[in-house]
Design a protein around this motif. Structure first.
Motif, PDB file in Angstrom:
ATOM      1  N   ASP A   1       0.812  -1.216   0.000  1.00 40.87           N
ATOM      2  CA  ASP A   1       0.000   0.000   0.000  1.00 40.87           C
ATOM      3  C   ASP A   1       0.840   1.259   0.000  1.00 40.87           C
ATOM      4  OD1 ASP A   1      -2.376  -1.141  -0.151  1.00 40.87           O
ATOM      5  OD2 ASP A   1      -3.044  -0.742   1.892  1.00 40.87           O
ATOM      6  N   CYS A   2       2.148   1.106  -0.080  1.00 39.14           N
ATOM      7  CA  CYS A   2       3.022   2.284   0.036  1.00 39.14           C
ATOM      8  C   CYS A   2       2.667   3.291  -1.058  1.00 39.14           C
ATOM      9  CB  CYS A   2       4.479   1.865  -0.101  1.00 39.14           C
ATOM     10  SG  CYS A   2       5.619   3.248  -0.014  1.00 39.14           S
ATOM     11  N   HIS A   3       2.558   4.548  -0.647  1.00 37.88           N
ATOM     12  CA  HIS A   3       2.262   5.618  -1.594  1.00 37.88           C
ATOM     13  C   HIS A   3       3.357   5.729  -2.658  1.00 37.88           C
ATOM     14  CE1 HIS A   3       0.196   9.309  -2.693  1.00 37.88           C
ATOM     15  NE2 HIS A   3       1.363   9.886  -2.834  1.00 37.88           N
TER      16      HIS A   3
ATOM     17  N   SER B   1      -2.761   1.808   8.434  1.00 36.68           N
ATOM     18  CA  SER B   1      -3.218   2.518   7.239  1.00 36.68           C
ATOM     19  C   SER B   1      -4.017   3.751   7.634  1.00 36.68           C
ATOM     20  CB  SER B   1      -4.066   1.593   6.368  1.00 36.68           C
ATOM     21  OG  SER B   1      -5.377   1.555   6.871  1.00 36.68           O
TER      22      SER B   1
ATOM     23  N   SER C   1      -6.945   4.373   7.279  1.00 42.78           N
ATOM     24  CA  SER C   1      -8.307   4.127   7.752  1.00 42.78           C
ATOM     25  C   SER C   1      -8.313   3.401   9.091  1.00 42.78           C
ATOM     26  CB  SER C   1      -9.067   3.307   6.707  1.00 42.78           C
ATOM     27  OG  SER C   1      -8.453   2.048   6.558  1.00 42.78           O
TER      28      SER C   1
ATOM     29  N   GLY D   1      -1.546   3.948  -7.001  1.00 42.63           N
ATOM     30  CA  GLY D   1      -1.106   4.439  -5.695  1.00 42.63           C
ATOM     31  C   GLY D   1      -2.231   4.996  -4.854  1.00 42.63           C
TER      32      GLY D   1
ATOM     33  N   SER E   1      -5.030   4.512  -1.810  1.00 44.06           N
ATOM     34  CA  SER E   1      -5.234   3.688  -0.614  1.00 44.06           C
ATOM     35  C   SER E   1      -6.665   3.174  -0.559  1.00 44.06           C
ATOM     36  CB  SER E   1      -4.996   4.501   0.651  1.00 44.06           C
ATOM     37  OG  SER E   1      -3.803   5.195   0.566  1.00 44.06           O
ATOM     38  N   CYS E   2      -6.887   2.194   0.304  1.00 46.32           N
ATOM     39  CA  CYS E   2      -8.258   1.747   0.519  1.00 46.32           C
ATOM     40  C   CYS E   2      -8.513   1.637   2.009  1.00 46.32           C
ATOM     41  CB  CYS E   2      -8.521   0.417  -0.177  1.00 46.32           C
ATOM     42  SG  CYS E   2      -7.705  -0.982   0.564  1.00 46.32           S
ATOM     43  N   SER E   3      -9.789   1.624   2.372  1.00 42.78           N
ATOM     44  CA  SER E   3     -10.131   1.468   3.778  1.00 42.78           C
ATOM     45  C   SER E   3     -10.126  -0.022   4.111  1.00 42.78           C
ATOM     46  CB  SER E   3     -11.491   2.090   4.063  1.00 42.78           C
ATOM     47  OG  SER E   3     -12.450   1.568   3.193  1.00 42.78           O
TER      48      SER E   3
ATOM     49  N   LEU F   1     -10.037   4.917  -0.887  1.00 41.10           N
ATOM     50  CA  LEU F   1     -10.046   5.995   0.093  1.00 41.10           C
ATOM     51  C   LEU F   1      -9.992   7.354  -0.604  1.00 41.10           C
ATOM     52  CD1 LEU F   1     -10.120   5.778   3.150  1.00 41.10           C
ATOM     53  CD2 LEU F   1      -7.684   6.234   3.164  1.00 41.10           C
TER      54      LEU F   1
END
Lengths: 153, 717
Positions: free
Chosen positions: A84-86, A121, A123, B571, B573-575, B581
């Motif tokens: 999930d790294c930006h 994360s 969230s 790139g 994100s997700c919840s 997201l």
């Protein structure tokens, strides 16, 4: 003192030792997750001070060692979940480095539970609060860093 | 690295006292920190670089949000004692116009070189205060924020002392950084005048149509063989009872006709590189086995290509379940989803094709549309912005075993009901029991099937549109099958939209029965295949065991299969439940944390059709802004190389996820060089460089070390 919330907050007050913990957080996941915990008013102990970087990949292993050398009782590095790294893979690289730090800590006789890398994360506000509570409790149990004690001698 | 190597090799030896190890490490950083400063001079071009730092600290009360949990006067008094602080002030709301005015005024009056605002999260108000800093005549990047709200007052609400101490430390850490901040200048880059929309359901189509109407070339990527998405599977839409296909097909046709929309069906995003304004996207066009007329012409087959006649379909010997009809109708290995497909091009499912060649013969020598040897194609396009509209799929409701889906023939999902009741569906619009083909007399609807479920075996959220479509299903049953009664087992009926509550009353009046209670269990009568629905009627407070002919589960929805892969490419994100997201749930629901990537429709969270279309139009509008502006500013967090320190080892070159670094010859030495346009500022190179030769703008090693020292050593080293 106990505060409302989902997590047990350790006793605080005059005469009770409080750990000095530094949190090195990535901007996109963990810092945002910490902000979310704030928005949700999830209470946790106030012992962690935060330094924000864009990505945990930015973190030199020496930053962690520097913090310990300066007398930190604990260090927390927190980034995005793997994948999930930006910046695609910064957290993988950070994790590799941080494992090295852990091995090094063991070999120099510093309890490696004082240092933790977590993945929170954007969230996961509640997870952030539980991570902080756990880190503070762990470090409180371990007591003051031996480096500080040595310096004071 | 030498230092690190020494310590790691030594680890195999005896355990030495800690101090010996700790001391050299400390020394090395000490050496590194001041040494890096002069080297950075060419990077920083500010006039105030040489000055002694004069930092202004501004503490925000945020009403009682901050002031209610900590002692502001104590914090303020403390801030005045921090080395480098020239001015301290506090205000009720720093983000208000007078609050920002204070910053602007103080910069001029006190000749400040850095600004610290202790307030909310930098993720919220950093841009605001940067602008104020700029208005005051300082470089906007000489601003640092101390987060004393989200990460302090709000999470230590009952610990005044702890919060106050934490705020003091936070300000000290921020001041330490502010004292070392340098002037930075954002880089302006041109924006490619093209956009990409991933997913061609109603959201993706609407976004693509809006973008093209605004004169922007749009690439529309769809994984399925035709566009239309979930909405094309529906029969009627609530609450107006419009025929779904009737209102959708004009849009589908428009998408197919629009010259500015380049449609890629049966394709997926394979690779994404670049940044806002300049995304290089590789599209994987999956082997379709059938040539479109354009492709045929390109191959020199004038007048050839698929015209959708269906001759191939008629001869194909392979029979598979049709996914579009939820597996309730067969299709061949060469197929189209439904008669109104756009584009009207057949597709060969190569997983089941036996390559017998009958279709090639049937297609004939004139069209020559079928190519059994076709391969995946990779197409590279350049776009300025992208919209993700990847949609949803049904939660696999068989996981909730108590309701017997896939165990009992007469338990179906809402989407299967849509196909059964649809005139173009597998039964021609006749609702029948799958077990015996009989028309049901009693149909039970189980609402919140898998939604609002905290057992861990379902979805905790409300899927938002199931209440309304179940009401619509009830209406369709009453309308189409005289004497058949729908029974809705519900927790709450959430009819929140425009004209939805009125629709609910209408269905009540029409004779649908509502039983408030979550269905505990469904049991099948093995002889009749009828079903017993067991629940507790919570309004009458008594158990219910109702025998019905058929059960429809209003299944929860979840992000579609490929969402996770696609979001990672961009790139985004997700919840925790997988929905993508947004940048801010209220103020930026279409944006993401990746600049230039936007969200439309259900991929961001469950939405009904009106909300989906509205969000798509919002995303299209947001995505067109940078394109119409023509250029964007990139945050100047680039890496650069301090040549004198670089040993040319090249470790960083391999670490960079964006291939932004390269080794070059400079003055007879091999050193690293950064391509700024490719650098996104993650700092992975800087975190590794054994020689400390990498200078990460705004997150430099001296700045970070100063922050660590400020907290632990209480100020300047």
């Amino acid at each position: 003192m106990s505060a409302p919330g989902n997590f047990k907050i350790p006793e605080r007050g005059p005469g009770i030792w409080q750990p000095k913990i530094i949190g090195l957080l990535c901007n996109w996941c963990s810092y945002a997750g910490a902000d979310l915990a704030g928005g949700g008013r999830i209470q946790y102990p106030p012992d962690v001070r935060v330094v924000r970087v864009m990505c945990t990949g930015r973190l030199d292993a020496l930053f962690v060692l520097k913090a310990f050398a300066d007398g930190a009782d604990g260090v927390l590095v927190s980034g995005c979940h793997f994948g999930d790294c930006h910046y695609l893979e910064g957290n993988y690289k950070a994790a590799k480095r941080m494992f090295m730090v852990k091995r090094l800590m063991k070999s120099i006789g510093l309890d490696d539970r004082r240092f933790r890398m977590t993945f929170v994360s954007a969230s996961e506000g509640a997870k952030w609060a539980s991570v902080i509570t756990d880190v503070v409790n762990t470090v409180t149990e371990l007591g003051p860093s031996p480096i500080t004690e040595f310096k004071n001698k | 690295m030498a230092e690190k190597k020494k310590t790691t090799t030594k680890k195999t030896e005896t355990k030495k006292p800690i101090t010996k190890k700790a001391a050299p490490v400390k020394q090395e950083i000490k050496k590194q920190a001041p040494a890096a400063k002069p080297a950075a001079k060419p990077v920083a071009t500010g006039s105030t670089t040489q000055q002694k730092p004069r930092v202004g600290v501004f503490i925000c009360h945020c009403g009682t949000n901050i002031a209610g949990s900590m002692d502001i006067p104590t914090v303020e008094a403390y801030a005045k004692t921090i080395p480098g602080v020239a001015f301290v002030d506090n205000y009720q709301y720093m983000c208000s116009t007078p609050g920002q005015g204070k910053i602007e005024k103080a910069i001029a009056e006190h000749k400040l070189t850095g600004i610290v605002v202790a307030a909310c999260s930098p993720r919220l108000h950093e841009p605001t205060f940067r602008t104020a800093t700029k208005e005051g005549g300082l470089n906007p990047f000489r601003f640092e924020m101390a987060n004393i709200r989200e990460q302090n007052s709000w999470v230590h609400m009952h610990d005044q002392e702890g919060a106050t101490d934490k705020a003091k430390d936070a300000i000290r850490i921020a001041v330490a950084k502010a004292a070392l901040l340098l002037d930075l200048f954002p880089k302006k880059v041109p924006v490619e005048k093209a956009a990409m929309v991933v997913g061609a359901g109603v959201a993706g189509m609407q976004a693509a149509l809006d973008l093209s109407a605004a004169g922007i070339k749009t690439y529309l990527i769809e994984a399925d063989t035709s566009i239309g998405g979930r909405m094309s599977q529906l029969d009627k839409t609530f609450p107006t009872l419009d025929c779904s296909q009737c209102i959708l097909t004009p849009k589908m046709v428009d998408v197919g006709r629009e010259p500015l929309i380049e449609l890629y069906t049966y394709s997926e995003v394979h690779e994404v590189e670049g940044y806002i304004g300049n995304f290089d996207v590789t599209i994987r066009k999956k082997a379709r086995g059938v040539l479109t007329p354009t492709e045929a012409t390109a191959r020199g087959l004038i007048g050839g290509g698929c015209n959708g006649c269906g001759d191939c379909d008629a001869v194909c010997p392979v029979i598979k379940p049709n996914a579009f009809e939820m597996g309730m109708k067969p299709r061949k290995a060469i197929y189209i989803n439904h008669p109104q497909v756009v584009p009207l091009i057949y597709t060969i499912d190569f997983d089941s094709c036996v390559k017998c060649g009958l279709c090639v013969t049937a297609c004939g020598p004139e069209k020559l549309a079928i190519d059994l040897e076709s391969k995946d194609e990779f197409i590279k396009v350049k776009v300025g912005t992208a919209i993700l509209a990847t949609g949803y799929e049904l939660f696999p409701i068989e996981k909730k075993e108590e309701w017997g889906y896939k165990r009992f023939e007469n338990v179906i999902t809402g989407l299967e009901f849509e196909r059964l009741i649809c005139a173009s569906g597998p039964t021609g619009g006749h609702l029948v029991r799958p077990s015996d083909g009989q028309t049901p007399k009693k149909v039970a609807f189980v609402l919140c099937a898998g939604s609002r479920d905290n057992t861990g075996n379902g979805k905790p959220y409300c899927s938002r549109f199931c209440c309304m479509y179940s009401l619509k299903h009830a209406h369709q049953i009453i309308e189409k099958i005289p004497g058949c009664t729908p029974y809705l087992f519900y927790m709450d009926i959430r009819s929140f939209g425009k004209a939805y509550e009125e629709f609910y009353y209408r269905i009540q009046d029409e004779g649908a029965k509502f039983i408030r209670g979550r269905v505990a269990n469904i049991i099948e009568d093995p002889k009749t295949k009828s079903l017993h629905v067991m629940t507790d009627d919570t309004l009458l407070d008594r158990p219910v065991d109702m025998e019905v002919d058929m059960v429809v589960l209003a299944s929860a929805v979840q992000p579609s299969d490929d969402t996770n892969r696609t979001r990672r490419l961009f790139g985004v994100s997700c919840s925790s439940d997988g929905w993508l997201l947004e940048a801010h749930p209220k103020l930026n629901p279409c944006g993401t944390t990746t600049a230039g990537v936007f969200l439309a429709g259900v991929c961001q969270g469950p939405k009904d059709i009106p909300d989906t279309v509205a969000s798509a139009e919002g995303a299209a509008s947001a995505a067109s802004i940078p394109i119409h502006k023509g250029e964007v500013e990139l945050e100047p967090y680039f890496a650069s190389c301090i040549d004198e320190k670089c040993a040319g080892c090249g470790m960083c070159v391999n670490l960079c996820p964006y291939s932004a670094l390269a080794l070059v010859e400079k003055d007879g030495r091999t050193v690293m060089e950064v391509t700024e346009a490719k650098c996104k500022g993650c700092g992975t190179c800087g975190g590794f460089c054994p020689g400390g030769a990498i200078w990460m703008n705004h997150f430099t090693t001296p700045q970070i070390v100063a922050q660590i020292d400020a907290f632990l050593l209480g100020g300047e080293q």
